[in-house]
Scaffold this motif. Structure first.
Motif, short mmCIF file in Angstrom:
data_model
loop_
_atom_site.label_atom_id
_atom_site.label_comp_id
_atom_site.label_asym_id
_atom_site.label_seq_id
_atom_site.Cartn_x
_atom_site.Cartn_y
_atom_site.Cartn_z
N PHE A 42 84.66 12.77 -49.15
CA PHE A 42 83.62 13.47 -49.89
C PHE A 42 84.25 14.26 -51.02
CE2 PHE A 42 85.13 16.65 -46.97
CZ PHE A 42 85.08 17.83 -47.69
N GLN A 43 83.41 14.62 -51.95
CA GLN A 43 83.81 15.51 -53.04
C GLN A 43 82.65 16.44 -53.32
OE1 GLN A 43 85.44 13.64 -56.54
NE2 GLN A 43 85.02 15.42 -57.81
N ILE A 44 82.89 17.73 -53.21
CA ILE A 44 81.84 18.70 -53.51
C ILE A 44 81.68 18.75 -55.02
CG2 ILE A 44 81.17 21.13 -53.37
CD1 ILE A 44 82.73 21.20 -50.69
N MET A 45 80.49 18.42 -55.48
CA MET A 45 80.22 18.37 -56.90
C MET A 45 79.69 19.70 -57.43
SD MET A 45 81.25 15.34 -57.28
CE MET A 45 80.87 14.95 -58.95
N GLU A 46 78.98 20.43 -56.57
CA GLU A 46 78.43 21.72 -56.96
C GLU A 46 78.10 22.48 -55.69
OE1 GLU A 46 74.92 23.45 -59.89
OE2 GLU A 46 75.04 21.31 -59.52
N GLY A 47 78.29 23.76 -55.71
CA GLY A 47 77.97 24.57 -54.55
C GLY A 47 79.22 25.08 -53.86
N PRO A 48 79.02 25.85 -52.80
CA PRO A 48 80.15 26.49 -52.11
C PRO A 48 81.02 25.48 -51.38
CG PRO A 48 78.12 26.86 -50.91
CD PRO A 48 77.74 26.19 -52.19
N ASP A 49 82.28 25.82 -51.28
CA ASP A 49 83.26 24.98 -50.59
C ASP A 49 83.41 25.46 -49.15
OD1 ASP A 49 85.26 23.17 -50.03
OD2 ASP A 49 86.84 24.37 -50.96
N LYS A 50 82.29 25.50 -48.43
CA LYS A 50 82.28 25.99 -47.06
C LYS A 50 82.26 24.85 -46.05
CE LYS A 50 79.60 28.72 -43.78
NZ LYS A 50 78.48 29.64 -43.59
#
Length: 100
Positions: A42-50
């Motif tokens: 996965f890759q977080i595109m926007e938002g918190p890295d939680k």
């Protein structure tokens, strides 16, 4: 119309959390659910890295998905993660009509 159970989670205690994840596939199948994505790249595109684990499950209907989540079997399994072993955000999303 299909519906999608979408969850994002953070695992705090992998041993306790596994007691939950070992039970869930059978419960999902009982309600007609099909896991489309669980874990993986996965890759977080926007938002918190939680959250670092993501799950998408398809159900034949919104009602079947909600019935699964609110069932005693699922509640009993989720108790293993709800004791602090994990943090989870879950939504049920009905597939909608696409308009141009």
């Amino acid at each position: 119309m299909p519906a999608y159970w979408i969850a994002r989670s953070k695992i705090n205690d992998p041993v306790e959390y596994k007691k939950y994840t070992d039970q869930v596939p059978g419960i999902i199948a009982k309600y007609g659910g099909k896991v489309l994505a669980r874990g993986g790249k996965f890759q977080i595109m926007e938002g918190p890295d939680k959250f670092h684990r993501f799950v998408v499950i398809e159900f034949p209907t919104f009602e079947q998905g909600v019935a699964c989540f609110t069932s005693k079997e699922y509640d009993d399994a989720a108790a293993f993660r709800r004791n602090g072993a994990g943090e989870v955000e879950t939504i049920m999303l009905e597939a909608g009509e696409f308009t141009k």
